[in-house]
Design a protein around this motif. Structure first.
Motif, PDB file in Angstrom:
ATOM      1  N   ASP A  83       0.826  -1.207   0.000  1.00 37.89           N
ATOM      2  CA  ASP A  83       0.000   0.000   0.000  1.00 37.89           C
ATOM      3  C   ASP A  83       0.859   1.256   0.000  1.00 37.89           C
ATOM      4  N   SER A  84       1.977   1.237   0.698  1.00 38.23           N
ATOM      5  CA  SER A  84       2.875   2.396   0.698  1.00 38.23           C
ATOM      6  C   SER A  84       3.486   2.610  -0.681  1.00 38.23           C
ATOM      7  N   GLU A  87       0.800   3.905  -2.943  1.00 37.52           N
ATOM      8  CA  GLU A  87       0.449   5.268  -2.552  1.00 37.52           C
ATOM      9  C   GLU A  87       1.387   6.301  -3.185  1.00 37.52           C
ATOM     10  N   MET A  88       2.635   5.896  -3.445  1.00 38.95           N
ATOM     11  CA  MET A  88       3.581   6.825  -4.077  1.00 38.95           C
ATOM     12  C   MET A  88       3.200   7.122  -5.518  1.00 38.95           C
ATOM     13  N   THR A  90      -0.031   7.007  -6.780  1.00 33.59           N
ATOM     14  CA  THR A  90      -1.405   7.449  -6.988  1.00 33.59           C
ATOM     15  C   THR A  90      -1.451   8.945  -7.178  1.00 33.59           C
ATOM     16  N   THR A  92      -4.833  10.789  -7.378  1.00 33.02           N
ATOM     17  CA  THR A  92      -6.004  11.433  -6.781  1.00 33.02           C
ATOM     18  C   THR A  92      -6.013  11.268  -5.260  1.00 33.02           C
ATOM     19  N   PRO A  93      -6.543  12.255  -4.561  1.00 36.72           N
ATOM     20  CA  PRO A  93      -6.626  12.157  -3.095  1.00 36.72           C
ATOM     21  C   PRO A  93      -7.592  11.067  -2.625  1.00 36.72           C
ATOM     22  N   GLN A  95      -7.934   8.096  -3.967  1.00 38.34           N
ATOM     23  CA  GLN A  95      -7.173   6.853  -3.981  1.00 38.34           C
ATOM     24  C   GLN A  95      -6.262   6.766  -2.764  1.00 38.34           C
ATOM     25  N   LYS A  96      -5.642   7.886  -2.404  1.00 41.93           N
ATOM     26  CA  LYS A  96      -4.764   7.882  -1.229  1.00 41.93           C
ATOM     27  C   LYS A  96      -5.561   7.638   0.043  1.00 41.93           C
ATOM     28  N   LYS A  97      -6.760   8.214   0.139  1.00 42.74           N
ATOM     29  CA  LYS A  97      -7.605   7.969   1.313  1.00 42.74           C
ATOM     30  C   LYS A  97      -8.011   6.497   1.391  1.00 42.74           C
ATOM     31  N   LEU A  99      -6.337   3.943   0.212  1.00 48.36           N
ATOM     32  CA  LEU A  99      -5.175   3.148   0.606  1.00 48.36           C
ATOM     33  C   LEU A  99      -4.883   3.287   2.100  1.00 48.36           C
ATOM     34  N   LYS A 100      -5.043   4.493   2.628  1.00 54.44           N
ATOM     35  CA  LYS A 100      -4.822   4.691   4.065  1.00 54.44           C
ATOM     36  C   LYS A 100      -5.868   3.931   4.871  1.00 54.44           C
TER      37      LYS A 100
END
Length: 140
Positions: A83-84, A87-88, A90, A92-93, A95-97, A99-100
Motif C-alpha cells: 500500500d505504501s 500510494e507513491m 497514486t 487522486t486524493p 485513492q490515497k484515502k 489506501l490509508k
C-alpha cells in the motif's frame, strides 16, 4: 365471464393456511433442536477435558495458532509495504484515502489477531474453560 368478476372464496383461506403453516414451521424446528440438544449433546458433555487427554493435540493447537499469527503479521507487513508503494504512484486524493483506510483495516486485523490468543488464555483460565487449562494460545 361471471367467474372472473367475482372474488374467490378460497383466497382468504389460502392465506390463513399459509400463515399457520409458516408459523408452525419455526416452532417445529425449535422443538427438534431442543430435543436433539437434550439427547445428542449429553455424551459430548459427559467427556471431561478430551482435548487435554489427547497425546499431541494441545501442542498441535498451539503450533497452529502460532503459525497463523506469524502469517498474519507477515501478511500485515506485505500489505503495508504494498500500500505504501502504491500510494507513491497514486494521483487522486480519493485513492490515497482509500489506501490509508486499507492500511488501517489491515493494522486493526493484525492487532486483533495478536491479542486474541492471550485474551482467550487469560479469560479461559478465569472461566475454567477446558481448552485454556492445557493449551497456551499466546503467540510468543
Amino acid at each position: 365471464m361471471s367467474q372472473d368478476n367475482t372474488p374467490s372464496e378460497t383466497a382468504p383461506n389460502r392465506a390463513d393456511s399459509q400463515s399457520t403453516a409458516a408459523s408452525r414451521l419455526p416452532r417445529q424446528a425449535m422443538f427438534i433442536v431442543v430435543v436433539l440438544s437434550l439427547f445428542a449433546v449429553e455424551p459430548a458433555a459427559a467427556q471431561t477435558n478430551a482435548v487435554c487427554s489427547a497425546d499431541n493435540l494441545p501442542s498441535m493447537i498451539e503450533g497452529f495458532f502460532q503459525l497463523t499469527t506469524a502469517l498474519g503479521i507477515v501478511g500485515l507487513a506485505v500489505v503495508w509495504q504494498a500500500d505504501s508503494l502504491i500510494e507513491m504512484f497514486t494521483i487522486t486524493p480519493e485513492q490515497k484515502k482509500g489506501l490509508k483506510r486499507h492500511k488501517r483495516s489491515a493494522m486493526k486485523s493484525a492487532v486483533v489477531l495478536v491479542a486474541l490468543g492471550p485474551l482467550y488464555t487469560v479469560a479461559g483460565s478465569m472461566m475454567n474453560l477446558p481448552l485454556a487449562q492445557c493449551v497456551d494460545l499466546a503467540p510468543w
